[in-house]
Design an enzyme around this catalytic site. Structure first.
Site, PDB file in Angstrom:
ATOM      1  N   ASP A  50       0.827  -1.208   0.000  1.00  0.00           N
ATOM      2  CA  ASP A  50       0.000   0.000   0.000  1.00  0.00           C
ATOM      3  C   ASP A  50       0.862   1.259   0.000  1.00  0.00           C
ATOM      4  O   ASP A  50       0.493   2.276  -0.606  1.00  0.00           O
ATOM      5  CB  ASP A  50      -0.939   0.011   1.201  1.00  0.00           C
ATOM      6  N   LYS A 131     -13.997  -6.483   5.151  1.00  0.00           N
ATOM      7  CA  LYS A 131     -13.158  -6.737   3.975  1.00  0.00           C
ATOM      8  C   LYS A 131     -12.514  -8.117   4.145  1.00  0.00           C
ATOM      9  O   LYS A 131     -11.456  -8.254   4.750  1.00  0.00           O
ATOM     10  CB  LYS A 131     -12.096  -5.649   3.819  1.00  0.00           C
TER      11      LYS A 131
END
Length: 387
Positions: A50, A131
């Site tokens: 990320d 998620k």
């Protein structure tokens, strides 16, 4: 040069150096996409990945004229592997932008309000969904019967894994009810529950076969078996998170009711999903889910927030590879303590010597860690690391 550029803050990059850095980031991120999405063998943690993505996006935002044709911001996942036929998705299966802190969630809400020209007294209803750490797939139904299953692939083209999807018990082969459109695609996450993962690894170990490092890799490896009989013996589940049809007027007006409709057709939806209004209620939902995380029967790595009203989703549209109306707030990286049992020294191709710690294996963040490089001597001294 590239290593030095990586340490340079984005706001201090000159345009020529920014172009070099974007080229290096494109190549590096593509390599990690290949390892994660195609080979089911990630090379770095989600947090490090990320950070690479975030740096790429920040440089592109500062130098929009330098955005490359092969930019990671234009791609999702990796290209289709050989051995499976290609499937072009009726609608792209895009990725999500990430939020890492409370400010990002407030900014997400601010962007939505500004884009929709909402007044100070108007709030946006949001649906928060866990998620799940699995593999995104699409299941296509014609006249209520399952006809095609595909991986997300690069977002536009995926792999045809119909025979393998057909073996998953939580994927109905015929949709229930009288309100099923002639053509519908249900999208969701295929995952392996924690108990099933542990049982599978025990069976593999007993047979002297290679075990999986985490449930996500086990799910991905099971879905990409050339023999569906192997997939059928794996404890896979699917949880639906969206629906796409040719005629959207056949669906309810909200994300929430759309998922309830999918549930009535026979799909599993996540019981932990909840509605929220405004940034503060979203942050409460995030905290509550993080408290539940370890007790859930499946791995999750965050929460996905989606604007509930579909007409607002349509008005917000997309930017680059992600929808404006959704964002994923990741959980912080998990930490565990272990023991350094030895230190070895590796010599690279350039002659550089890197100390590597051999660790007592520890399971953290979905991966069993047994080695760690010790290249940052300042950090080693600060921590007081010894065998």
């Amino acid at each position: 040069m590239s290593g030095e550029l990586r340490k340079t803050p984005v706001e201090e990059l000159l345009k020529p150096n920014a172009a070099v850095e974007l080229e290096a980031l494109a190549a590096e991120i593509a390599r990690h996409d290949e390892a994660y999405h195609r080979n089911d063998a990630p090379l770095i943690s989600d947090a490090d990945y990320d950070r690479l993505r975030g740096r790429n996006d920040a440089i592109e935002a500062r130098f929009p004229g330098l955005v490359r044709d092969d930019s990671p911001s234009k791609r999702v996942g990796a290209s289709v592997a050989s051995g499976f036929t290609k499937v072009t998705h009726s609608k792209p299966m895009l990725s999500l932008g990430n939020a890492f802190n409370e400010d990002d969630i407030h900014e997400f809400h601010g962007r939505i309000r500004r884009f929709l020209n909402l007044g100070d007294d108007e709030t946006v209803e949001i649906v928060g969904e866990p998620k799940i750490d699995g593999v995104s797939v699409s299941a296509r139904f014609e006249r209520g019967r399952f006809v095609l299953g595909a991986t997300r692939g690069d977002g536009t083209t995926g792999e045809n894994i119909t025979a393998n999807i057909r073996t998953i018990p939580s994927v109905p082969l015929k949709l229930r009810g009288d309100d099923v459109p002639d053509l519908v695609e249900v999208r969701g996450e295929v995952y392996m529950p924690k108990d099933g993962f542990e049982q599978l690894n025990r069976r593999l170990a007993e047979r002297g076969e290679k075990t999986f490092v985490n449930p996500r890799n086990a799910a991905a490896g099971s879905l990409r078996q050339k023999k569906s009989t192997v997939t059928a013996r794996r404890p896979l589940e699917m949880c639906a998170y969206s629906v796409a049809v040719t005629d959207e007027s056949l669906l309810p007006d909200t994300q929430w009711e759309g998922l309830k409709r999918v549930q009535s057709w026979g799909f599993r939806i996540n019981p932990e999903m909840r509605k929220a209004r405004g940034a503060e209620e979203c942050l409460e939902a995030y905290s509550e889910l993080m408290d539940k995380r370890d007790g859930l029967p499946y791995e999750i790595d965050g929460i996905v927030f989606k604007v509930n009203r579909l007409d607002q989703q349509k008005a917000l549209g997309f930017v680059s590879r992600a929808p404006r109306w959704a964002i994923a707030q990741k959980f912080p990286a998990q930490e565990e303590l272990t023991v350094i049992e030895d230190v070895e020294f590796q010599v690279g191709r350039t002659g550089a010597v890197t100390p590597v710690a051999r660790l007592k294996p520890v399971f953290v963040g979905g991966v069993t860690v047994s080695n760690a490089t010790l290249h940052n001597m300042d950090e080693i001294r600060r921590l007081g690391v010894h065998i």
